[in-house]
Write an enzyme that holds these catalytic residues in place. Structure first.
Site, PDB file in Angstrom:
ATOM      1  N   GLU A  20      90.535 -12.920  15.336  1.00  0.00           N
ATOM      2  CA  GLU A  20      89.956 -11.683  14.787  1.00  0.00           C
ATOM      3  C   GLU A  20      88.562 -11.448  15.351  1.00  0.00           C
ATOM      4  O   GLU A  20      87.712 -12.334  15.347  1.00  0.00           O
ATOM      5  CB  GLU A  20      89.878 -11.806  13.259  1.00  0.00           C
ATOM      6  CG  GLU A  20      90.368 -10.581  12.534  1.00  0.00           C
ATOM      7  CD  GLU A  20      91.833 -10.287  12.794  1.00  0.00           C
ATOM      8  OE1 GLU A  20      92.114  -9.375  13.606  1.00  0.00           O
ATOM      9  OE2 GLU A  20      92.691 -10.945  12.208  1.00  0.00           O
TER      10      GLU A  20
ATOM     11  N   SER B 135     103.311  16.474  12.160  1.00  0.00           N
ATOM     12  CA  SER B 135     103.772  15.232  11.537  1.00  0.00           C
ATOM     13  C   SER B 135     104.064  15.476  10.072  1.00  0.00           C
ATOM     14  O   SER B 135     103.666  16.502   9.502  1.00  0.00           O
ATOM     15  CB  SER B 135     102.721  14.132  11.675  1.00  0.00           C
ATOM     16  OG  SER B 135     101.721  14.293  10.693  1.00  0.00           O
TER      17      SER B 135
ATOM     18  N   ASP C  18      95.434  -4.395  19.810  1.00  0.00           N
ATOM     19  CA  ASP C  18      96.458  -3.709  19.024  1.00  0.00           C
ATOM     20  C   ASP C  18      97.474  -3.007  19.924  1.00  0.00           C
ATOM     21  O   ASP C  18      98.684  -3.087  19.714  1.00  0.00           O
ATOM     22  CB  ASP C  18      95.815  -2.694  18.078  1.00  0.00           C
ATOM     23  CG  ASP C  18      94.900  -3.360  17.066  1.00  0.00           C
ATOM     24  OD1 ASP C  18      94.968  -4.596  16.931  1.00  0.00           O
ATOM     25  OD2 ASP C  18      94.103  -2.649  16.432  1.00  0.00           O
TER      26      ASP C  18
END
Length: 385
Positions: free
Chosen positions: A34, A68, A175
């Site tokens: 992290e 969306s 990510d």
């Protein structure tokens, strides 16, 4: 209805025709590593079975339009007008990707516009990288539809550039790499300096283990101050140590760092240096002993994030402590911090026990009820239809 079907239905409702394709990309859990990614260090995330799907249809003009299920209005912009300061809100993720493709070498002068519809089952604000899932699905869709020919590591850079410059979150490349490179039962061991990536078998299922996610429902926003302040501390620490990045600081250097740095900066540096080592130790232990032996590294990672990097919150600490007290092999907060989720690795039979105890502990403290669920290491971005 899964996210692919939802994207197809949503596209048809919004645009009155069928899409020509649907692409999806997963969220991710960071098993360990992290705040090491933007320090050129090591990370070890895996793609999860919650995904974001993007349905795409062609247009005969130069407009990109996005809609969306989680926004009331569609957003549209001409390709010539794409720029970081021309995009805001949730549409910054998909439209930022279109802009970033051009920045990284795509010839967008001769492509036609598209209609996009986004549907997702990745929880927002949970530290499971719903943002990278959108970016990766859109990047893969546009790359294929426009015939750009970018490889997946480049598409990860596209997503990161969109996140940094358009969304305004100073995140690393972890990510997007997890979302694009993930494989079933595999973790993505990524060197964030060289961008070399190895998929390491996790073996959870074979060993009868489950990874439980405890979404505390404490929302965080990476574009806001805490994340940026930690990154600035790391950069200040590297400068003071005379290195390009904290990747170049060894454990043996921490004594010198303690003399050079103020207490807070030193603790930030110590977290990154020790966390890098924990990633390497976790990967080595997985290969040599299997997943049942990695618990101590997860536990130590949480202590380091709580005490040295100071990015945990009481809800995350409670989730971790409760899981540990009821038999988890190891547990830690995951993601950028200041909210989001904790993870706990445990034998399958303990999932209902730990779930029950976590819910009871949160209720007893008067905290908002968390969402608790098992995730499975899954395939990365793909075309679904």
């Amino acid at each position: 209805m899964n996210e692919v079907t939802e994207a197809m239905h949503g596209f048809a409702e919004w645009y009155g025709r069928q899409p020509i394709g649907v692409w999806s990309a997963p969220g991710r859990v960071n098993l360990i590593g992290e705040h090491t990614d933007y320090n050129d260090g090591f990370v070890f995330p895996f793609a999860i079975d919650q995904r974001t799907a993007v349905a795409l249809g062609d247009r005969d003009d130069r407009v990109i339009r996005v809609a969306s299920g989680f926004a009331p209005d569609a957003v549209e912009i001409h390709l010539e007008e794409l720029a970081p300061d021309a995009i805001s809100g949730w549409s910054a993720y998909p439209l930022g990707v279109a802009w970033a493709l051009g920045e990284l070498g795509a010839d967008l002068e001769h492509v036609r516009g598209v209609d996009l519809y986004v549907a997702s089952s990745v929880p927002v604000g949970a530290g499971l990288s719903s943002s990278a899932a959108i970016e990766s699905a859109v990047a893969l869709a546009l790359d294929e539809h426009w015939g750009l020919g970018f490889d997946r590591p480049t598409l990860a850079k596209v997503g990161q550039l969109a996140e940094n410059r358009v969304v305004g979150a100073p995140t690393g490349i972890m990510d997007q790499s997890a979302s694009l490179l993930g494989e079933a039962d595999g973790g993505v061991f990524l060197d964030c300096r060289s961008l070399d990536a190895d998929v390491i078998p996790l073996g959870f299922t074979a060993d009868g283990l489950s990874l439980l996610v405890i979404d505390t429902k404490v929302e965080h926003a990476h574009a806001s101050g805490g994340y940026a302040a930690r990154r600035a501390s790391c950069e200040a620490g590297a400068r003071a140590m005379g290195v390009e990045s904290l990747r170049d600081v060894r454990h043996d250097d921490l004594g010198r760092a303690a003399e050079l740095l103020d207490d807070e900066t030193f603790r930030r540096v110590r977290h990154v240096v020790t966390e890098d080592q924990r990633v390497l130790d976790t990967v080595r232990t997985l290969r040599e002993q299997g997943p049942g032996a990695i618990g101590p590294f997860l536990d130590a990672s949480h202590v380091s994030m709580r005490d040295d990097f100071e990015i945990s919150v009481p809800e995350l600490d409670l989730a971790v402590a409760t899981a540990q007290a009821h038999g988890a092999i190891g547990a830690r907060m995951t993601g950028g911090g200041f909210g989001g989720s904790a993870i706990a690795l445990m034998i399958d039979d303990l999932v209902p026990v730990v779930t029950r105890e976590v819910l009871a502990a949160f209720a007893e403290r008067g905290y908002r009820e968390p969402s608790v669920f098992v995730v499975h290491p899954s395939q990365g971005a793909r075309r679904d239809a």
